[in-house]
Design a protein around this motif. Structure first.
Motif, PDB file in Angstrom:
ATOM      1  N   MET A 153       1.040  -1.102  -0.089  1.00  0.00           N
ATOM      2  CA  MET A 153      -0.240  -0.065  -0.009  1.00  0.00           C
ATOM      3  C   MET A 153       0.827   1.391  -0.021  1.00  0.00           C
ATOM      4  SD  MET A 153      -3.295   0.964   2.743  1.00  0.00           S
ATOM      5  CE  MET A 153      -4.067   2.419   2.397  1.00  0.00           C
ATOM      6  N   SER A 154       0.717   2.088  -0.868  1.00  0.00           N
ATOM      7  CA  SER A 154       1.252   3.380  -1.083  1.00  0.00           C
ATOM      8  C   SER A 154       1.227   4.464   0.086  1.00  0.00           C
ATOM      9  CB  SER A 154       1.239   3.959  -2.501  1.00  0.00           C
ATOM     10  OG  SER A 154      -0.119   4.428  -2.433  1.00  0.00           O
ATOM     11  N   GLU A 155       2.005   5.365   0.277  1.00  0.00           N
ATOM     12  CA  GLU A 155       1.786   6.472   1.214  1.00  0.00           C
ATOM     13  C   GLU A 155       0.613   7.445   0.742  1.00  0.00           C
ATOM     14  OE1 GLU A 155       5.456   8.301   2.053  1.00  0.00           O
ATOM     15  OE2 GLU A 155       6.614   6.244   2.805  1.00  0.00           O
ATOM     16  N   ARG A 156       0.036   7.957   1.610  1.00  0.00           N
ATOM     17  CA  ARG A 156      -0.895   9.024   1.501  1.00  0.00           C
ATOM     18  C   ARG A 156      -0.483  10.319   1.210  1.00  0.00           C
ATOM     19  NH1 ARG A 156      -3.728  13.065   4.080  1.00  0.00           N
ATOM     20  NH2 ARG A 156      -2.580  12.693   6.129  1.00  0.00           N
ATOM     21  N   LYS A 157       0.463  10.577   1.717  1.00  0.00           N
ATOM     22  CA  LYS A 157       1.616  11.908   1.520  1.00  0.00           C
ATOM     23  C   LYS A 157       2.947  11.468   0.794  1.00  0.00           C
ATOM     24  CE  LYS A 157      -0.504  15.124   4.875  1.00  0.00           C
ATOM     25  NZ  LYS A 157      -0.421  15.862   5.872  1.00  0.00           N
ATOM     26  N   VAL A 158       3.137  11.744  -0.313  1.00  0.00           N
ATOM     27  CA  VAL A 158       4.093  11.068  -1.084  1.00  0.00           C
ATOM     28  C   VAL A 158       5.188  12.247  -0.785  1.00  0.00           C
ATOM     29  CG1 VAL A 158       5.384  10.115  -3.011  1.00  0.00           C
ATOM     30  CG2 VAL A 158       2.981   9.781  -2.694  1.00  0.00           C
ATOM     31  N   LEU A 159       6.528  11.809  -0.251  1.00  0.00           N
ATOM     32  CA  LEU A 159       7.622  12.882  -0.077  1.00  0.00           C
ATOM     33  C   LEU A 159       8.797  12.603  -1.466  1.00  0.00           C
ATOM     34  CD1 LEU A 159       7.751  12.920   3.684  1.00  0.00           C
ATOM     35  CD2 LEU A 159       6.697  14.535   2.018  1.00  0.00           C
ATOM     36  N   ASN A 160       8.943  11.089  -1.315  1.00  0.00           N
ATOM     37  CA  ASN A 160      10.008  10.622  -2.283  1.00  0.00           C
ATOM     38  C   ASN A 160       9.382  10.356  -3.658  1.00  0.00           C
ATOM     39  OD1 ASN A 160      12.117  11.057  -0.370  1.00  0.00           O
ATOM     40  ND2 ASN A 160      11.719   9.130   0.488  1.00  0.00           N
ATOM     41  N   LYS A 161       9.715  10.895  -4.584  1.00  0.00           N
ATOM     42  CA  LYS A 161       9.187  10.755  -6.073  1.00  0.00           C
ATOM     43  C   LYS A 161      10.208   9.814  -6.830  1.00  0.00           C
ATOM     44  CE  LYS A 161       5.923  14.606  -5.985  1.00  0.00           C
ATOM     45  NZ  LYS A 161       5.615  15.937  -6.919  1.00  0.00           N
ATOM     46  N   TYR A 162       9.576   9.205  -7.715  1.00  0.00           N
ATOM     47  CA  TYR A 162      10.426   8.077  -8.581  1.00  0.00           C
ATOM     48  C   TYR A 162      10.786   9.067  -9.764  1.00  0.00           C
ATOM     49  CZ  TYR A 162      11.849   4.438 -11.808  1.00  0.00           C
ATOM     50  OH  TYR A 162      12.599   3.850 -12.679  1.00  0.00           O
ATOM     51  N   TYR A 163      12.145   8.959  -9.904  1.00  0.00           N
ATOM     52  CA  TYR A 163      12.769   9.484 -11.020  1.00  0.00           C
ATOM     53  C   TYR A 163      13.352   8.512 -11.966  1.00  0.00           C
ATOM     54  CZ  TYR A 163      12.284  14.065  -9.132  1.00  0.00           C
ATOM     55  OH  TYR A 163      11.640  15.357  -8.485  1.00  0.00           O
ATOM     56  N   PRO A 164      13.122   8.149 -13.376  1.00  0.00           N
ATOM     57  CA  PRO A 164      13.580   7.090 -14.081  1.00  0.00           C
ATOM     58  C   PRO A 164      15.042   7.160 -14.403  1.00  0.00           C
ATOM     59  CG  PRO A 164      12.175   8.297 -15.360  1.00  0.00           C
ATOM     60  CD  PRO A 164      11.979   8.912 -14.174  1.00  0.00           C
TER      61      PRO A 164
END
Length: 319
Positions: A1-12
């Motif tokens: 389950m993912s976080e509600r408040k995303v702090l770390n975003k994914y960069y390809p």
């Protein structure tokens, strides 16, 4: 389950920020801001007064080709509250103020004009001193002379205040006590005068009453009636009189106990036929009266008994 408040975003791994397209917005674009009128103004179209602090939804833009020490100058567009005419004014970072541009006139402000006049005089003096060294010496001597005059005036004011500050508290207290004594003496005199006036008025009334009483005839004078107490009845009145008074007071408050005399008129007595024996007795009495002889004992007893029975019957009928 993912976080509600995303702090770390994914960069390809093949992410290149240079490839992100940039928005090409005009430099003179306008923003809608909420502001208050910076000064009092009057609309040129309708003459409406707009006072300082009036809130507006204004459009803001950056003025092109106008900069003061690297600071941009902004222009604001507002509308008149009465005729909706457009009014514009700009920022003035040089004087830390605003300047009216179009659509209205700024109202008179004495303080602002005084500040501008002082700045102008200061600027002229600096320009004169810069080109003329003798003018600098003259200005310095004037300033020193003015400063000495100010100090002398200040010293005189201080000495005057010190002379006035030497207050004699004993004299002040003495004067206050004398004032209080004078006030008490005046109040006492006023009270005495009022008492004298009241006594004279009472004496005059008494003389008038005495003169009125002397003029009245002697026959009109009546002896004073002694006050009767409620308990005097029990002490002085005899016993039968007390009973009579009690019954009278009871009858006045409650009513009579015996109502035979009141009800006698409501009852009708039937007429009874005369008894033959009674008639014979009456005849015998008549004969004896005519002959002058007395009746016998038996005749008298029978007649008395008949009369008693007749009276009893009447009483029962009336009851």
């Amino acid at each position: 389950m993912s976080e509600r408040k995303v702090l770390n975003k994914y960069y390809p791994p093949d992410f290149d920020p240079a490839k992100i397209p940039k928005l090409k917005l005009p430099k003179d674009r306008q923003y809608v801001v909420r502001l208050m009128a910076p000064f009092n103004m009057r609309c040129k179209t309708c003459g409406e007064y707009i006072y300082k602090g009036k809130k507006f939804n204004a459009r803001k833009e950056t003025v092109q080709n106008e900069v003061y020490l690297g600071l941009p100058i902004f222009r604001f567009y507002i509308k008149c509250t009465r005729c909706l005419a457009e009014i514009t004014f700009k920022t003035d970072p040089e004087n830390t103020d605003y300047t009216m541009e179009h659509g209205a006139t700024r109202n008179f402000q004495a303080e602002k004009l005084l500040e501008e006049e002082e700045k102008r005089m200061q600027k002229e003096r600096e320009e004169e001193e810069l080109n003329n060294p003798m003018k600098v010496l003259e200005n310095r001597t004037k300033d020193s002379k003015l400063e000495m005059e100010v100090l002398e005036n200040l010293q005189e004011l201080k000495e005057l205040n010190q002379r006035q500050a030497n207050v004699d508290f004993e004299a002040m207290l003495k004067q206050y006590k004398e004032y209080e004594e004078e006030q008490k003496r005046k109040e006492q005199e006023e009270d005495e005068q009022e008492m004298k006036a009241m006594l004279e008025e009472a004496q005059n009334r008494r003389l008038l009453v005495d003169s009125d009483s002397d003029e009245e005839p002697a026959k009109s004078r009546t002896k004073p009636v002694a006050e009767v107490k409620p308990t005097d009845i029990l002490q002085e009145a005899p016993q039968p009189q007390i009973k009579k008074m009690k019954t009278e007071s009871w009858e006045r408050s409650v009513g009579k106990l015996n109502t035979k005399s009141q009800l006698a008129g409501l009852v009708t007595v039937k007429k009874q036929k005369p008894d033959p024996t009674l008639a014979n007795g009456m005849e015998n009495q008549g004969t004896t009266a005519n002959t002058g002889s007395f009746p016998t004992a038996t005749g008298t007893t029978s007649s008395l008994s008949l009369l008693g029975a007749y009276s009893d019957s009447e009483d029962s009928a009336s009851d």
